[in-house]
Every structure is written in structure tokens, then in C-alpha cells.
Write an enzyme that holds these catalytic residues in place. Sequence first.
Site, PDB file in Angstrom:
ATOM      1  N   CYS A  62      -2.660   8.607   3.448  1.00  0.00           N
ATOM      2  CA  CYS A  62      -2.372   8.080   2.113  1.00  0.00           C
ATOM      3  C   CYS A  62      -3.527   8.340   1.162  1.00  0.00           C
ATOM      4  CB  CYS A  62      -2.097   6.588   2.206  1.00  0.00           C
ATOM      5  SG  CYS A  62      -3.439   5.692   2.989  1.00  0.00           S
ATOM      6  N   GLU A 107       0.896  -1.165   0.000  1.00  0.00           N
ATOM      7  CA  GLU A 107       0.000   0.000   0.000  1.00  0.00           C
ATOM      8  C   GLU A 107       0.921   1.197   0.000  1.00  0.00           C
ATOM      9  OE1 GLU A 107      -3.124  -0.205  -0.285  1.00  0.00           O
ATOM     10  OE2 GLU A 107      -3.411  -2.321   0.133  1.00  0.00           O
TER      11      GLU A 107
HETATM   12  P1  NAP Z   1       8.334   4.702   4.681  1.00  0.00           P
HETATM   13  O1  NAP Z   1       9.437   5.613   5.012  1.00  0.00           O
HETATM   14  O2  NAP Z   1       8.349   4.062   3.354  1.00  0.00           O
HETATM   15  O3  NAP Z   1       8.310   3.613   5.850  1.00  0.00           O
HETATM   16  C1  NAP Z   1       7.309   2.659   5.900  1.00  0.00           C
HETATM   17  C2  NAP Z   1       7.761   1.505   6.788  1.00  0.00           C
HETATM   18  O4  NAP Z   1       8.827   0.812   6.176  1.00  0.00           O
HETATM   19  C3  NAP Z   1       8.281   1.938   8.143  1.00  0.00           C
HETATM   20  O5  NAP Z   1       7.861   0.997   9.104  1.00  0.00           O
HETATM   21  C4  NAP Z   1       9.768   1.871   7.961  1.00  0.00           C
HETATM   22  O6  NAP Z   1      10.461   1.697   9.173  1.00  0.00           O
HETATM   23  C5  NAP Z   1       9.886   0.644   7.104  1.00  0.00           C
HETATM   24  N1  NAP Z   1      11.116   0.501   6.368  1.00  0.00           N
HETATM   25  C6  NAP Z   1      11.900   1.456   5.843  1.00  0.00           C
HETATM   26  N2  NAP Z   1      12.920   0.891   5.188  1.00  0.00           N
HETATM   27  C7  NAP Z   1      12.788  -0.445   5.298  1.00  0.00           C
HETATM   28  C8  NAP Z   1      13.512  -1.559   4.831  1.00  0.00           C
HETATM   29  N3  NAP Z   1      14.613  -1.429   4.093  1.00  0.00           N
HETATM   30  N4  NAP Z   1      13.094  -2.805   5.157  1.00  0.00           N
HETATM   31  C9  NAP Z   1      11.981  -2.983   5.896  1.00  0.00           C
HETATM   32  N5  NAP Z   1      11.243  -1.953   6.362  1.00  0.00           N
HETATM   33  C10 NAP Z   1      11.638  -0.685   6.058  1.00  0.00           C
HETATM   34  O7  NAP Z   1       6.919   5.422   4.815  1.00  0.00           O
HETATM   35  P2  NAP Z   1       6.419   6.354   6.002  1.00  0.00           P
HETATM   36  O8  NAP Z   1       7.218   7.600   5.941  1.00  0.00           O
HETATM   37  O9  NAP Z   1       6.340   5.623   7.273  1.00  0.00           O
HETATM   38  O10 NAP Z   1       4.933   6.635   5.546  1.00  0.00           O
HETATM   39  C11 NAP Z   1       4.565   7.657   4.654  1.00  0.00           C
HETATM   40  C12 NAP Z   1       4.238   7.102   3.302  1.00  0.00           C
HETATM   41  O11 NAP Z   1       3.361   5.993   3.423  1.00  0.00           O
HETATM   42  C13 NAP Z   1       3.499   8.082   2.417  1.00  0.00           C
HETATM   43  O12 NAP Z   1       4.083   8.066   1.152  1.00  0.00           O
HETATM   44  C14 NAP Z   1       2.079   7.553   2.365  1.00  0.00           C
HETATM   45  O13 NAP Z   1       1.391   7.859   1.175  1.00  0.00           O
HETATM   46  C15 NAP Z   1       2.285   6.101   2.512  1.00  0.00           C
HETATM   47  N6  NAP Z   1       1.123   5.463   3.104  1.00  0.00           N
HETATM   48  C16 NAP Z   1       0.355   4.643   2.343  1.00  0.00           C
HETATM   49  C17 NAP Z   1      -0.756   4.043   2.895  1.00  0.00           C
HETATM   50  C18 NAP Z   1      -1.634   3.134   2.101  1.00  0.00           C
HETATM   51  O14 NAP Z   1      -2.467   2.446   2.685  1.00  0.00           O
HETATM   52  N7  NAP Z   1      -1.511   3.073   0.808  1.00  0.00           N
HETATM   53  C19 NAP Z   1      -1.090   4.265   4.228  1.00  0.00           C
HETATM   54  C20 NAP Z   1      -0.286   5.116   4.971  1.00  0.00           C
HETATM   55  C21 NAP Z   1       0.822   5.706   4.388  1.00  0.00           C
HETATM   56  P3  NAP Z   1      11.271   2.888   9.864  1.00  0.00           P
HETATM   57  O15 NAP Z   1      10.276   3.911  10.256  1.00  0.00           O
HETATM   58  O16 NAP Z   1      11.902   2.220  11.052  1.00  0.00           O
HETATM   59  O17 NAP Z   1      12.226   3.380   8.859  1.00  0.00           O
END
Ligand code: NAP
Length: 678
Positions: A297, A258
Site C-alpha cells: 500500500c 487504511e
Molecule cells: P480488498 O479487496 O478491498 O479486501 C480487503 C479485505 O476486505 C479482505 O479481507 C476482503 O475479504 C474484505 N472484504 C471484501 N468485501 C467485504 C465486505 N463486503 N465486507 C467485509 N469485508 C470485505 O483489498 P485487497 O485486494 O485484499 O488488498 C489490496 C488493496 O489494499 C490495495 O488497494 C492496497 O492499496 C490496499 N492496502 C492498503 C493498506 C494500508 O495500510 N493502507 C495496506 C495493504 C493494502 P475477501 O478477501 O474474503 O474478499
Amino acid sequence: MLSMNIDSYIAGNWVAPDNSAVDVHCAVTSKAIARIGNAKLDTQLLVNHAKTKGGPALRELTFHERASRLKLLATMLNEHKNALTELSFHTGATRSDSKIDIDGGIGTVFVFASKGKRELPDAKVLSDGNLEMLSRTGSFVGQHIYSPKPGVAVQINAYNFPVWGMLEKLAPALLAGVPAIIKPASVSSYVAHACFKLMIDSEIFPEGAMQFIAGGTADLINKLDYQDSVSFTGSAHTAKIIQSNPVILDRGIGFSAEQDSLNATILGVDIKPGSTEFDIFISEVTNEMCAKAGQKCTAIRRILVPEPTLSDVIDAVSEKLAKVKIGDPALTDTTMGSLVSQSQRNDVNDKINTLLGECDLVYGNQSPALIGANYDKGAFVSPSLLRCNEPDKAQYVHQLEAFGPVATAMPYTNTQHACELLNRGDGSLVASVVTNDNAIATDIVSSSAPFHGRLYFNNAVCAKESTGHGSPLPHMTHGGPGRAGGGEELGGVRAVKHHMQRTSIQGTPDIISGIIGTYVPGAKKQTTAVHPFRKTFDELRIGESISAGPRVISLEAIEQFAHFTGDTFYAHMDEAAASANPFFPGRVAHGYLLLSFAAGLFVDPDPGPVLANTGLDGLSFQKPVVPGDRLSVTLTVKRKTRRNTEYGEVRWHVELSNQDAEQVASYELHTMNAYSQV
Ligand code: NAP
């Protein structure tokens, strides 16, 4: 507030952060409030524990037993909402933001608990679709079933909804019977951790059903295999990193994402300024921009408006944005809190600057006035409304997600043009339309539905009860194609099926009946001396059966029934007209007369464990019954489902046949049966 340790929960033990840990900061004050990270994560232990302890314990339970535990879990969490809300203030979330996250998450668990009870069997496997006849005589049949995968569901969540994001993934996995390893985003992990700890302390689910990683996932993906899955929520960038791990492809590990999304809303060409629908549109846009400070999101990023109305929309949205009170999310006057971190604020500001290459800023303020907070210490931003006059030429407006209270208004010429712009997001989670015109709605569906996970139509008829452009509902699927990740979550029982394997089972009706715990036609029936209506719910056996009849269907009975009910349809009353009908040889008995006579044949009238007839399903009339025919009925226990502490539902397979043993009708009868003699 003292700094918290965000422990991982691995194989039944809480594991504290080590020297590699980093600080997590409050979004409002920038003070360090938690520490997270442990470089020595034993990923093999995590996976083994889930598979050898959590999975088997969960699979011991039926769908209904797991659903009951989900209900207990949601009820327990409900009692701790305030504590979680207080903690969430540090993420920048206001009380109403937390309603979306915390109440929304708990509500989602309640819905899965209820759907589990209503839509899944009190069994360990789930039938999918109807029995397939694979042979001429019916001795060899087929049935699709779902059974839980003996793996683990790794659930990686985004920062913006630490509770909802965790629970909406966890509930379907647990209901399916699959243990989860939860990895929250670090920056808001303390809220997810508090919620997770409540769940562990409650001991509602067996040990191993859920584990928690605070910090990085290390080499976890390398320990997975094809019975496992990874479901990710977050940015497209991170999704790509995880999905391109060769292990995911080589071992066939289920992966769903997602991601971010350039969601849009359309004001229909039929809606004029001053109308109720115009106001609905303005409210939706403003709410979507400011709820969770735009860190949703599903938030509206692009506002598509008929060209002559664009300035009216911009003025009306700006007027509403001017009333937004930004500041300390814990204060009741505050209507918009902060972003989650200052680095998120920098990211949003950078993206606004890029967007300004093809847009004008029509509402926004670099350092907005705040209530009860300091701009330099927190991660506050003003809502920013941009105007793009040439959306066909623009690129970034359709591609760049500024994950904050930022949206761009743009003109369109006609509905087709609006759809072209809508679809420029390259796949989105949701698009909304405010219109009263069915033709506009239908045109948008035919041009745009495949480009979006959800289409949401709003107008004055449903506005008060509609759930909002940005709200993913547990009943409806959430996810979208293309850049939205191509994943699919929620959607009721669909989400549970993602954790199960569909297998086609082929064999005799007896074998299939035994596997699915449901009588299927052709399986052995047992007749007993005691009438089944005299037996309690627990005494009844699947396949237990009685036959009754025959009863002669006379012409007098047909006429009496016709006059008594008022159903004097010609097929029952007029020989010449009935004979001219291609379905009937002449006058025939009413289908409802046959049902009534069938009940008259099979019921045992005295008070007993059968409490009520609650309905019937799948009624079909296969052959006309004419005066003089002799009707017999067979009633067989098909399926039993506990409903509450007093009674359960029994589904009966009912077959009606004539004197030549030809089936004339069949249906499934539902009754509620007491657990004890009454
Ligand atoms: P993110 O930076 O991509 O992080 C998402 C998750 O991935 C976090 O738990 C992060 O952990 C983890 N992560 C990062 N690098 C990783 C790796 N190499 N291996 C495994 N896990 C890893 O996103 P975010 O900043 O938390 O969220 C914002 C984004 O999410 C926005 O772009 C938003 O549109 C999107 N979003 C989408 C939805 C949907 O349902 N489509 C819902 C909510 C948000 P750490 O925090 O420890 O780095």
C-alpha cells in the site's frame, strides 16, 4: 501439497468450511491449495463470546501483564518463522518479502510489548496528561483517563501482508484489553490462519481474546454497537461498502480505514546524477517497485524528478529493473516473485493499459523470462516503468493504483510544482524526498504535510540506517488522509488509545489518587515509623511519606558549594548583580544545592532495598531560597512499577519548602527498589 481447510475459530471451536466453500489457489502454480468459506457463520456467537469471555479476561490483566503476554507471543511466533515463510511462497512472496511480512509482524508485536512495559502503567487505567487544578484550594481536581472499551475490535485485513497486517492491528487491541475478531483476505488466508492457529495453540492469551473468520463476514457488522470498532485495510472500494452500512453510522461504531494510495517520491532539485543521493533515490524507487511485487500500500507509484534529470532517472531505474530475476519465490536466485493471483495480474494489466492513455511504457515486458516457473500457470508480471511527460494534464496517473510493480516517472519544474503534483494523489500514506537541502525539506513540509500520513526524507547521512520509504513502523503512525482512508494505526501507544475511552474524572485528590493508583498533590499522606528506604518494593504504599528538616541555608554553604562545583554564577556570588536581576532579591542558593541538601535530609544511608537513583522528572524551582532560609523536604511514594523479577521502579513526589511553609521546589524522583531486603 494437500489442500488445506481454512477453519474459522469461533467461541473456542474450529469451524470447518462447508459446502459453500471456494478454492484458494497457489499464486505460482494456480493449483487449488486451500478451501475457505462457511455460509452458516454465527456472528452473534462471535460477538457475545468476545464480549463475555475474551474482554473480561483481558481486562482482569494490567497493561504490563498484557505486554508480557505479547512478548511471549512474539517469542513463540519467532520460532515458527520458517514454517510461515514456506507457506508464504504460495502467495508469490519471496523470502525477503516474507521478512517484511513475518519478521515485520513479529517485530511489531515485540515493540508493542516493550512500549506497554515502558510507557504504560502496571495498572488497568491510563492517565492522560497532567492533573488539572479545578479549585482554589486544591480540594477539587480533574484528571483525564483512558480505560478499555468493553467491546470487540473487528479487524478486516488486506491480502498482501497476511501476518504483519493481522499482528499490527491485533497487538494494540490486546494491549488495550480489547478482544479481536480477525478477518483475513481469502486469497492469502492460509498464511494468516497458520499464524493465528499458533497463537491459539499457545494459550498465551485467554480464550475469547481473539477469534478468526475464514471467508465472508456475513451480517457481523449488524451485531456491533458503539463500544465496538471496525478497522479495515484494503481497497477504497471495499472500505466504502463497509463504511456505508447504515449500522456503522446509526450506532456510532468506530470505523477506520487504511486504503489504497498514490504514494510519490521526489528527487530534490539539489541532487544531480552521479551523486550518492542520486543512487539512493534509484535504489529506493527500484526496491519499492519490486518488493512484494509492488503489492504494498505504501509502494512508490509516482516518481517526481526535476525535468532536466528525468531521462537519467529513467535510464538508471531501467538498468536496475533489467537485473530483477522474476520467478519461483522459493528459489534463492529469484528477486521478485509473483502477484497473489491471476485475477490480480489481470487487474494490474488493465490498469497499465489505462495509464498508457497518458503515459509511455519505458520499461516492461508482456511475458518476462522466468526462473523455475511457468508464466501461464502463475501470476507473474514484469516490472513496468511508465513516463508521463505532461503530469499537470494527466488524471489517471494521480488516481489509479495499479497494485503491482508499476510506477510512473514525471518531470517537475520547481519544488512548488513538485508539491502540487505530490498533492494530486488526493491524500496518501507516504511521500518521500531525497535531498540535502533543509530549505527544500521545509518547503515540502509546509506545502504538503497535510496531504500525507508520513513524510520521509533521505540522504547519504541516514541512508544506511533509514528504514525505507515503504515501511510503516510500529513507533510512527501509519495511515493517510483522503483517499488513503483517513485512518491512523500504529504510532506506539497512540494505537492502544484507539481502543480505549477517554473519560475526564473529577473529584477530590484522594478519589483521583485511588482511581489512577498514583499519589496526586493534595491526597492524604501516611507517615510510618519505619523509614521508606528500609521497605521493600511491595511493602511501600502509595501516599507513604516522610518529612525531614529543617536545614539552614547559610551564605558559607552557598559559597562552599559554588567553589566545590565551579558554579560561581553571579546570582549566587555577587549581591549587586543578583539584586539587579528581576528574579532574585539578592544572592540566592543554587537550585542544585537545594536538591543535594534535600537528598541529604531524606536518605537513609545504610544498604537496603533502594538500589539506585535513576533520574528525576519535572523539576521546577518556584521560589528563590536566600541565605538564612530553613529548608524542609517531604518525600512521598507516587507510583510503583514492576520492572523485572528482582526490582521495580518507585517514583517519589518530592516537595521542598521554606520556614514559611512555602513550596520552593518540587520534582519526581525515580529509584529502583528491590522486592526483598538486601
Ligand atoms: P480488498 O479487496 O478491498 O479486501 C480487503 C479485505 O476486505 C479482505 O479481507 C476482503 O475479504 C474484505 N472484504 C471484501 N468485501 C467485504 C465486505 N463486503 N465486507 C467485509 N469485508 C470485505 O483489498 P485487497 O485486494 O485484499 O488488498 C489490496 C488493496 O489494499 C490495495 O488497494 C492496497 O492499496 C490496499 N492496502 C492498503 C493498506 C494500508 O495500510 N493502507 C495496506 C495493504 C493494502 P475477501 O478477501 O474474503 O474478499
